[in-house]
Write an enzyme that holds these catalytic residues in place. Structure first.
Site, PDB file in Angstrom:
ATOM      1  N   ASP A   1      -3.264  -1.644  -4.046  1.00  0.00           N
ATOM      2  CA  ASP A   1      -2.442  -1.028  -5.087  1.00  0.00           C
ATOM      3  C   ASP A   1      -2.221   0.445  -4.778  1.00  0.00           C
ATOM      4  O   ASP A   1      -3.180   1.201  -4.603  1.00  0.00           O
ATOM      5  CB  ASP A   1      -3.181  -1.176  -6.431  1.00  0.00           C
ATOM      6  CG  ASP A   1      -2.339  -0.759  -7.626  1.00  0.00           C
ATOM      7  OD1 ASP A   1      -1.126  -0.533  -7.458  1.00  0.00           O
ATOM      8  OD2 ASP A   1      -2.908  -0.667  -8.731  1.00  0.00           O
TER       9      ASP A   1
ATOM     10  N   ASP B   1      -0.602  -1.411 -15.817  1.00  0.00           N
ATOM     11  CA  ASP B   1      -1.468  -0.259 -15.568  1.00  0.00           C
ATOM     12  C   ASP B   1      -1.846   0.412 -16.879  1.00  0.00           C
ATOM     13  O   ASP B   1      -1.012   1.039 -17.531  1.00  0.00           O
ATOM     14  CB  ASP B   1      -0.751   0.739 -14.650  1.00  0.00           C
ATOM     15  CG  ASP B   1      -0.629   0.212 -13.241  1.00  0.00           C
ATOM     16  OD1 ASP B   1      -1.679  -0.106 -12.650  1.00  0.00           O
ATOM     17  OD2 ASP B   1       0.503   0.092 -12.734  1.00  0.00           O
TER      18      ASP B   1
HETATM   19  C1  DX5 Z   1      -1.491   3.754  -9.993  1.00  0.00           C
HETATM   20  C2  DX5 Z   1      -1.226   2.325 -10.431  1.00  0.00           C
HETATM   21  C3  DX5 Z   1      -0.354   1.538  -9.499  1.00  0.00           C
HETATM   22  C4  DX5 Z   1       1.071   2.069  -9.374  1.00  0.00           C
HETATM   23  C5  DX5 Z   1       1.711   1.501  -8.131  1.00  0.00           C
HETATM   24  O1  DX5 Z   1      -2.394   4.336 -10.859  1.00  0.00           O
HETATM   25  O2  DX5 Z   1      -2.472   1.648 -10.521  1.00  0.00           O
HETATM   26  O3  DX5 Z   1      -0.336   0.172  -9.907  1.00  0.00           O
HETATM   27  O4  DX5 Z   1       1.842   1.740 -10.498  1.00  0.00           O
HETATM   28  O5  DX5 Z   1       2.935   2.153  -7.912  1.00  0.00           O
HETATM   29  P1  DX5 Z   1       3.566   2.376  -6.450  1.00  0.00           P
HETATM   30  O6  DX5 Z   1       3.755   1.016  -5.865  1.00  0.00           O
HETATM   31  O7  DX5 Z   1       4.835   3.099  -6.727  1.00  0.00           O
HETATM   32  O8  DX5 Z   1       2.576   3.192  -5.687  1.00  0.00           O
HETATM   33 ZN    ZN Z   2      -2.400  -0.536 -10.781  1.00  0.00          ZN
END
Ligand code: DX5
Ligand code: ZN
Length: 216
Positions: free
Chosen positions: A173, A37
């Site tokens: 996501d 990310d």
């Molecule tokens: C949010 C990111 C995601 C996040 C997902 O901006 O793009 O990839 O890390 O984390 P969880 O699974 O905890 O929602």
């Molecule tokens: Zn992400």
């Protein structure tokens, strides 16, 4: 629809002083790729890491690296991410730049290209590009942080895109866990991105299997 389900594990909220262990955990748990990310603090509220850190990550795991660019000007930096070993680049349709140019550039550097839609961006915006890209990533939370709550309104968008394209990879996501996974799989998603659910589970391999739709 019989696409294989892949789990891509985000490291956004993990301890970067033990990155080697974090990556080993993902491999041992059966994760299919590492989801990186990238946040610039402008496109979305939060700052993370960039190509220098990914160059190090590339040496620590054999898993494919996927970069999720949550940055205002993705086109400027595509080569930087591909050159340090990212085999898939996701860019947001809400960021600046011409999507066609971005898609062509990514493909010309032999990487896969995915377009990302924020929760309030409609499915129609991506349909002109579906034939040209490898995947669509549906954000189920607003970009910025791990550990946010799943927004169920995105499910109809997943269904709509799956109806238009039986073949394309549809990634999801944000907020994916044992309670939300069945709804995204039933809607047609086949690439599951997750961070907090996997790392907060005692049995990470079981958590990954659960995200693949396996109930034990
Ligand atoms: C949010 C990111 C995601 C996040 C997902 O901006 O793009 O990839 O890390 O984390 P969880 O699974 O905890 O929602
Ligand atoms: Zn992400």
């Amino acid at each position: 629809m019989n696409k294989e389900i892949q789990v891509s594990v985000s490291i956004l909220a993990e301890d970067f002083s033990i990155l080697g262990e974090v990556l080993k955990t993902i491999e041992d748990a059966g994760g299919d790729s590492v989801h990186l990310d990238i946040l610039d603090g402008v496109f979305a509220p939060n700052l993370s890491f960039g190509p220098v850190v990914i160059k190090g990550i590339r040496k620590l795991t054999h898993l494919p690296l996927h970069a999720h660019l949550m940055i205002q000007y993705p086109e400027k930096y595509l080569a930087d991410y591909i050159n340090v070993g990212c085999s898939q680049i996701y860019f947001h349709l809400e960021s600046e730049g011409n999507p066609e140019n971005i898609i062509n550039k990514i493909h010309s550097m032999k990487a896969k290209c995915g377009i990302v839609l924020n929760p309030d961006t409609s499915a129609d915006t991506v349909t002109p590009y579906l034939e040209k890209i490898d995947s669509v990533l549906i954000m189920c939370v607003y970009p910025g942080f791990s550990g946010q709550k799943f927004i169920p309104e995105v499910l109809s968008k997943i269904e709509k895109i799956r109806e238009i394209s039986p073949k394309i990879d549809i990634a999801v996501d944000g907020g994916i866990n044992d309670e939300t996974i069945d709804s995204v799989l039933n809607s047609g998603a086949n690439v599951i991105i997750a961070n907090s659910y996997i790392f907060s589970s005692k049995d990470r391999a079981k958590a990954v299997r659960r995200l693949k739709g396996i109930n034990e």
